[in-house]
Design a protein around this motif. Sequence first.
Motif, PDB file in Angstrom:
ATOM      1  N   LEU A   1       3.613  -3.119 -10.091  1.00 52.19           N
ATOM      2  CA  LEU A   1       3.197  -3.752  -8.837  1.00 52.19           C
ATOM      3  C   LEU A   1       3.805  -3.032  -7.633  1.00 52.19           C
ATOM      4  O   LEU A   1       3.105  -2.736  -6.645  1.00 52.19           O
ATOM      5  N   ILE A   2       5.082  -2.731  -7.718  1.00 53.01           N
ATOM      6  CA  ILE A   2       5.754  -2.043  -6.604  1.00 53.01           C
ATOM      7  C   ILE A   2       5.118  -0.673  -6.369  1.00 53.01           C
ATOM      8  O   ILE A   2       4.821  -0.300  -5.222  1.00 53.01           O
ATOM      9  N   GLN A   3       4.905   0.030  -7.451  1.00 50.47           N
ATOM     10  CA  GLN A   3       4.339   1.379  -7.343  1.00 50.47           C
ATOM     11  C   GLN A   3       2.957   1.342  -6.679  1.00 50.47           C
ATOM     12  O   GLN A   3       2.658   2.128  -5.786  1.00 50.47           O
ATOM     13  N   TYR A   4       2.167   0.388  -7.102  1.00 55.02           N
ATOM     14  CA  TYR A   4       0.812   0.298  -6.551  1.00 55.02           C
ATOM     15  C   TYR A   4       0.857  -0.038  -5.062  1.00 55.02           C
ATOM     16  O   TYR A   4       0.154   0.564  -4.250  1.00 55.02           O
ATOM     17  N   ILE A   5       1.702  -0.986  -4.703  1.00 53.06           N
ATOM     18  CA  ILE A   5       1.763  -1.404  -3.298  1.00 53.06           C
ATOM     19  C   ILE A   5       2.378  -0.320  -2.420  1.00 53.06           C
ATOM     20  O   ILE A   5       1.998  -0.158  -1.252  1.00 53.06           O
ATOM     21  N   GLN A   6       3.311   0.447  -2.987  1.00 55.37           N
ATOM     22  CA  GLN A   6       3.887   1.547  -2.213  1.00 55.37           C
ATOM     23  C   GLN A   6       2.829   2.579  -1.848  1.00 55.37           C
ATOM     24  O   GLN A   6       2.888   3.213  -0.796  1.00 55.37           O
ATOM     25  N   ILE A   7       1.846   2.714  -2.708  1.00 55.60           N
ATOM     26  CA  ILE A   7       0.789   3.703  -2.455  1.00 55.60           C
ATOM     27  C   ILE A   7      -0.328   3.110  -1.607  1.00 55.60           C
ATOM     28  O   ILE A   7      -0.752   3.678  -0.601  1.00 55.60           O
ATOM     29  N   HIS A   8      -0.779   1.940  -2.012  1.00 60.41           N
ATOM     30  CA  HIS A   8      -1.968   1.362  -1.376  1.00 60.41           C
ATOM     31  C   HIS A   8      -1.663   0.263  -0.366  1.00 60.41           C
ATOM     32  O   HIS A   8      -2.547  -0.178   0.361  1.00 60.41           O
ATOM     33  N   GLY A   9      -0.431  -0.212  -0.384  1.00 60.62           N
ATOM     34  CA  GLY A   9      -0.089  -1.311   0.511  1.00 60.62           C
ATOM     35  C   GLY A   9      -0.511  -2.643  -0.064  1.00 60.62           C
ATOM     36  O   GLY A   9      -1.358  -2.700  -0.953  1.00 60.62           O
TER      37      GLY A   9
ATOM     38  N   ARG B   1      -7.351  -9.498  -4.895  1.00 63.30           N
ATOM     39  CA  ARG B   1      -8.401  -9.755  -5.902  1.00 63.30           C
ATOM     40  C   ARG B   1      -8.519  -8.576  -6.868  1.00 63.30           C
ATOM     41  O   ARG B   1      -8.605  -8.752  -8.077  1.00 63.30           O
ATOM     42  N   THR B   2      -8.508  -7.384  -6.302  1.00 61.20           N
ATOM     43  CA  THR B   2      -8.705  -6.206  -7.141  1.00 61.20           C
ATOM     44  C   THR B   2      -7.403  -5.537  -7.538  1.00 61.20           C
ATOM     45  O   THR B   2      -7.408  -4.653  -8.384  1.00 61.20           O
ATOM     46  N   LEU B   3      -6.326  -5.970  -6.910  1.00 63.17           N
ATOM     47  CA  LEU B   3      -5.046  -5.296  -7.147  1.00 63.17           C
ATOM     48  C   LEU B   3      -4.605  -5.280  -8.615  1.00 63.17           C
ATOM     49  O   LEU B   3      -4.236  -4.214  -9.136  1.00 63.17           O
ATOM     50  N   PRO B   4      -4.639  -6.420  -9.316  1.00 62.70           N
ATOM     51  CA  PRO B   4      -4.133  -6.422 -10.692  1.00 62.70           C
ATOM     52  C   PRO B   4      -4.863  -5.404 -11.578  1.00 62.70           C
ATOM     53  O   PRO B   4      -4.222  -4.679 -12.337  1.00 62.70           O
ATOM     54  N   LYS B   5      -6.161  -5.369 -11.430  1.00 59.95           N
ATOM     55  CA  LYS B   5      -6.929  -4.454 -12.272  1.00 59.95           C
ATOM     56  C   LYS B   5      -6.576  -3.002 -11.945  1.00 59.95           C
ATOM     57  O   LYS B   5      -6.331  -2.185 -12.838  1.00 59.95           O
TER      58      LYS B   5
END
Length: 332
Positions: A25-33, A38-42
Motif C-alpha cells: 500500500l505504501i509503495q503504491y501510494i508513494q508512486i501514484h498518491g 476503488r481501483t487502488l487495491p487491485k
Amino acid sequence: MGRSPCCDKNGLKKGPWTTEEDHKLIQYIQIHGPGNWRTLPKNAGLQRCGKSCRLRWTNYLRPDIKRGRFSFEEEETIIQLHSVLGNKWSAIAARLPGRTDNEIKNYWNTHIRKRLLRSGIDPVTHSPRLDLLDLSSLLNSTQFNLSSLLGLQALINPEIFRIATTLLASQNETPELLLQKLQENQLLNTQLQNAEGPELLLQKLEENQLLNAPIQYQPQNFQANYQFQIQIPEIPTFSTPSNVPCSSSQPMQLGHVESYLMNDQMLLPQHYGYCASDDSNFQSLNNSSNQNISLDSVLSTPLSSTEDEKESYCSNLMKFEIPASLNFDDFM
DNA sequence: AAATGTGGCAACCGCCTGCTA
DNA sequence: TTAGCAGGCGGTTGCCACATT
C-alpha cells in the motif's frame, strides 16, 4: 445509472494488516498518491476493499501521523474542542496535526472520558454531574423541565442556581410557601422563624437583597406580578457567555434565568469559553478582575504533570469565562 | 502457574452525504 | 432526474498485552 461497485466484497481479506500488505500500500501510494480507492487495491495487488485501504492509510500508514502518547497540551485541546464540537472527531483531528480522528476518539474513550468522570464532570455535557449536586429545591418544583437545566447549572454558581430555581419555582405560590422554601434551602441570611405575613417576608427578602426594592405588597397581585431580582454581590465566580443579558456588575433578573431555562436560548455546554493561547480560534482572556483559574496559568505548569494535576485541571475547566468575541462559526 | 479481568487500540460496521453516470 | 456508489464519519467490536487474583 450510478457508478459500478467499488469492489467485489467476496473473497476480500479482512482483519489485521500484514507488513507485506502495508508495504504494498505504501509503495503504491508513494508512486501514484492517495485517492481513487476503488481501483487502488487491485492496482496495488491487495486483496482488500478500497475502504479498508483508505482506513489503513489514513489511520496508520500516513507519514505525517504522530505516534506515541498525547501531550498535556494535546489533551487540553481535545477537551476544549470536544466541549465545543462534541463527538466531531474529524473536526477535532483537523486541529491536532498528526493525530487521526480514530486515535483521538480512542484516546477520549479510554483516557479523557474516565478522567472527567472521576472529576465529577459529565464527559458529554462538560457539566458537573447532576447526581453530585444538591437538587432538593429543583425536585420540589413542578415547573421545571430538569433536562433543560443540564446546560445552565454548569455556568452558574450553585448558590445562585439554588436561589434562582427556588424563587422561580415559587412564583405561583403563596408568600408563605416561598418563605418556607427559602428557609428549607437556607437561602436567607437572617432568621425568619418569626416572620409574620407577606409584608415581613418582602422586607426580609429586600434586606437580603434578593428583591427589587421597594415594592409595595399587594395581596391580589403578589403571585402574578412580583418581579424577583437576584443580587449576586458575594458570588466568587460567575461566568456567563456574552449573549446572556447579565453580568457580575449587573443584577441578574429572574426573568433572564427563566427565559434561558424555559426556551431554546438555554445555555449550552458548547458555549463554554477557553483560552488556548496558541490557537487563533480561541481568545485569550483578561482574568485580572476575577478569581477564575486561567488556562495560561495551567499551561505554565510543568508538562510532566501528574494524573492528579490533570484531574485538577479538568475540574477547573468549568470555571473559565466566555470570550465575548468567540465565533463558533470558526469551529463548524 | 493458570485463570480471569482490564486497558488500549486497530479495524470493522453501518449510516449519511455528495457526486456521477 | 435519479439510482447507486465512493468517501467520510462516528460507533462498536474484537484482539492482544498486561495486571490481578
